[in-house]
Design an enzyme around this catalytic site. Structure first.
Site, PDB file in Angstrom:
ATOM      1  N   GLU A 163       1.129  -1.460  -0.005  1.00  0.00           N
ATOM      2  CA  GLU A 163      -0.114  -0.376   0.245  1.00  0.00           C
ATOM      3  C   GLU A 163       1.346   1.083  -0.108  1.00  0.00           C
ATOM      4  O   GLU A 163       0.546   2.355   1.215  1.00  0.00           O
ATOM      5  CB  GLU A 163      -0.804  -0.003   1.484  1.00  0.00           C
ATOM      6  CG  GLU A 163      -2.048  -0.980   1.005  1.00  0.00           C
ATOM      7  CD  GLU A 163      -3.347  -1.075   2.164  1.00  0.00           C
ATOM      8  OE1 GLU A 163      -2.678  -0.145   3.509  1.00  0.00           O
ATOM      9  OE2 GLU A 163      -4.347  -1.276   1.808  1.00  0.00           O
ATOM     10  N   GLU A 374      -5.550  -8.761   1.266  1.00  0.00           N
ATOM     11  CA  GLU A 374      -6.607  -8.021   2.217  1.00  0.00           C
ATOM     12  C   GLU A 374      -7.422  -8.521   1.334  1.00  0.00           C
ATOM     13  O   GLU A 374      -7.961  -7.061   1.019  1.00  0.00           O
ATOM     14  CB  GLU A 374      -5.524  -7.289   2.335  1.00  0.00           C
ATOM     15  CG  GLU A 374      -4.284  -7.576   3.612  1.00  0.00           C
ATOM     16  CD  GLU A 374      -4.280  -4.807   4.007  1.00  0.00           C
ATOM     17  OE1 GLU A 374      -4.668  -5.223   4.530  1.00  0.00           O
ATOM     18  OE2 GLU A 374      -2.634  -5.806   4.124  1.00  0.00           O
TER      19      GLU A 374
HETATM   20  C1  BG6 Z   1      -4.609  -2.066   5.647  1.00  0.00           C
HETATM   21  C2  BG6 Z   1      -3.524  -2.543   6.334  1.00  0.00           C
HETATM   22  O1  BG6 Z   1      -4.084  -1.164   5.024  1.00  0.00           O
HETATM   23  O2  BG6 Z   1      -5.634  -2.021   6.722  1.00  0.00           O
HETATM   24  C3  BG6 Z   1      -2.929  -3.224   7.231  1.00  0.00           C
HETATM   25  O3  BG6 Z   1      -1.702  -2.940   5.095  1.00  0.00           O
HETATM   26  C4  BG6 Z   1      -3.962  -3.156   7.788  1.00  0.00           C
HETATM   27  O4  BG6 Z   1      -1.491  -3.099   8.097  1.00  0.00           O
HETATM   28  C5  BG6 Z   1      -5.110  -2.348   7.628  1.00  0.00           C
HETATM   29  O5  BG6 Z   1      -4.156  -3.125   9.458  1.00  0.00           O
HETATM   30  C6  BG6 Z   1      -6.797  -2.383   8.530  1.00  0.00           C
HETATM   31  O6  BG6 Z   1      -6.535  -1.104   8.546  1.00  0.00           O
HETATM   32  P1  BG6 Z   1      -6.943  -0.363  10.419  1.00  0.00           P
HETATM   33  O7  BG6 Z   1      -6.396   0.748  10.112  1.00  0.00           O
HETATM   34  O8  BG6 Z   1      -8.509  -0.955  10.300  1.00  0.00           O
HETATM   35  O9  BG6 Z   1      -5.829  -1.656  10.698  1.00  0.00           O
END
Ligand code: BG6
Length: 469
Positions: A163, A374
């Site tokens: 990202e 993800e």
């Molecule tokens: C993504 C990241 O942007 O979102 C992760 O790659 C991150 O590392 C995930 O934990 C969720 O984001 P958040 O802010 O809800 O923890």
């Protein structure tokens, strides 16, 4: 339809969010070790000093992953654990830790999928300008080379960066992540270009090593949609997609930055200091990418920004397309839509937009192999009679896996799905309250692990190869 045998059902994590052991066994200090300790920067001043202690408990965690039937584990390697000062000596203990972790995965037949950079930069490099300094590009290629040579006999799937848009925009526009610089488009564009260059050089280098694995980058994918058919809002969404999608996907997959953005940043004096040699390597490495990793959580609903407010909110929630965000150039903003479904943290739940987004990727970039690296639901999970009954997570992942299935049926080349996250972990800015995992970690009780309802559900999905979806 069942998912094909070579489709990987996975789960993901990132070093800083799980490992802990922040100053053990020769690890160097990262930018996050420093930043998270500045009062007020993170929710309840949480940090990754201990995180969920994966560094010491990886065997227990991987055993649980194996029990869930997980086919692949996406983890990240901590650069300061491998090369503590960024570009100097290699730390043998760091190499040993990842060797152990990789071997433990392989013991159970779990495919290790390694991310080289998930945001924890050696602090020495950060202090020397971080991603705005080309020294970091050179250092990254050296670090990547070290990892390929140490682990490449067993790791056959590599992600360079996680990202770029998130760590660069939070780092140089909103100030929500290190180095906490606000509203500086010159640094932002320089940093993004340096990362893209580092990616291109690393991909070329990996191919030269002839390790016969695959390599790509993971982008955060927040497709921008106009809220209605008004011309000005359609234009606003187009503009948003050019800056937030094409600026990152085009150089990697087409080998050139989008003309629309290049022209505008030139007029504004934001053009990065880039050399012909860098632009050439970006061009020549594009076809060497084996896949693109896509992290999808939500879309952005976009309208033209009519008022003059251009300052972005200094928070994670307002950075990924979540409602209430004004773009850094003031051209557009994101809004909540009527009848939209939102998480407790205000992220829109929109599987349909995921499908539309995947179609857009196929239209723009052809048949490139895609891994969903993800996707998942951040929630404060309900606990009933000591069981973690995370039904909303099951519903969320189910709906998005259905989309993956549909997309594959339409001919979109998706080869794996990695739920975020495999186990509860530290959210960069939201502490431990916002959970994502299939495995619960009891913060009040010795970090004990416990299977959630979703654990059993995902196990069933994997066993049946998603036939019932
Ligand atoms: C993504 C990241 O942007 O979102 C992760 O790659 C991150 O590392 C995930 O934990 C969720 O984001 P958040 O802010 O809800 O923890």
């Amino acid at each position: 339809m069942k998912f094909a045998k070579d489709f990987l059902f996975g789960g993901a994590s990132a070093a800083y969010q799980v490992e802990g052991a922040w100053n053990e066994d020769g690890k160097g200090i990262s930018n996050w070790d420093v930043f998270s300790k500045i009062p007020g920067k993170t929710f309840e001043n949480t940090n990754g000093d201990v995180a969920i202690d994966h560094y010491h408990r990886y065997k227990e965690d991987i055993k649980l992953m194996a029990e869930m039937g997980l086919e692949s584990y996406r983890f990240s390697i901590s650069w300061p654990r491998i090369i503590p000062d960024g570009d100097g000596k290699i730390n043998p203990k760091g190499i040993e830790f990842y060797n152990n972790l990789i071997n433990e995965c392989l013991k159970y037949g779990i495919v290790p999928f390694a991310t080289l950079y998930h945001w924890d930069l050696p602090q020495t490099l950060e202090e020397d300008g971080g991603w705005t300094n080309k020294r970091t590009v050179k250092a990254f290629v050296k670090y990547a080379d070290t990892c390929f040579k140490a682990f490449g006999d067993r790791v056959k799937h590599w992600i360079t960066f996680n990202e770029t848009i998130v760590f660069c925009s939070l780092g140089y526009l909103t100030g929500g992540h290190p180095p906490a610089i606000e509203n500086n488009p010159i640094k932002y564009f320089q940093a993004t270009h340096n990362v893209i260059t580092a990616h291109a050089k690393t991909v070329s280098h990996y191919k030269e090593l002839r390790q016969f694995g695959e390599i790509g980058i993971t982008h955060s994918f927040t497709p921008n949609f106009s809220v209605d058919n008004k011309e000005e809002n359609i234009f606003a969404a187009y503009h948003a997609n050019q800056y937030n999608v094409a600026w990152f996907f085009d150089p990697v997959l087409k080998g050139t930055y989008p003309e629309y953005v290049v022209k505008q940043i030139k007029e504004k004096g934001w053009t990065p200091n880039w050399t012909d040699e860098e632009l050439e390597i970006i061009k020549s490495s594009a076809e060497k990418n084996d896949f693109i990793g896509v992290n999808y959580y939500q879309p952005a609903r976009v309208i033209k920004n009519d008022n003059q407010q251009v300052k972005m909110e200094n928070s994670r929630e307002n950075s990924a397309g979540a409602p209430g965000n004004v773009s850094f150039d003031g051209v557009w903003k994101t809004v909540r839509i009527d009848n939209g479904k939102y998480t407790k943290w205000g992220w829109e739940i929109a599987p349909d937009a995921f499908l539309d987004g995947l179609r857009i990727i196929k239209n723009n970039y052809g048949d490139i192999k895609i891994y969903i690296t993800e996707n998942g639901l951040g929630d404060a999970d309900p606990i009933i009679d000591e069981e973690i009954v995370d039904v909303p997570r099951i519903k969320y992942i189910e709906a998005h896996l259905r989309v993956v299935k549909k997309a594959i049926e339409e001919g979109i080349n998706i080869k794996g799905y990695y739920a975020w996250s495999v186990i509860d972990l530290l959210s960069w800015l939201n502490g431990y309250k916002k959970q994502y995992g299939f495995i619960y970690v009891d913060q009040k009780n010795n970090l004990n692990r416990k299977k959630k309802l979703s654990f059993y559900w995902y196990k069933h999905i994997i066993e049946t190869r998603g036939e019932d979806l």
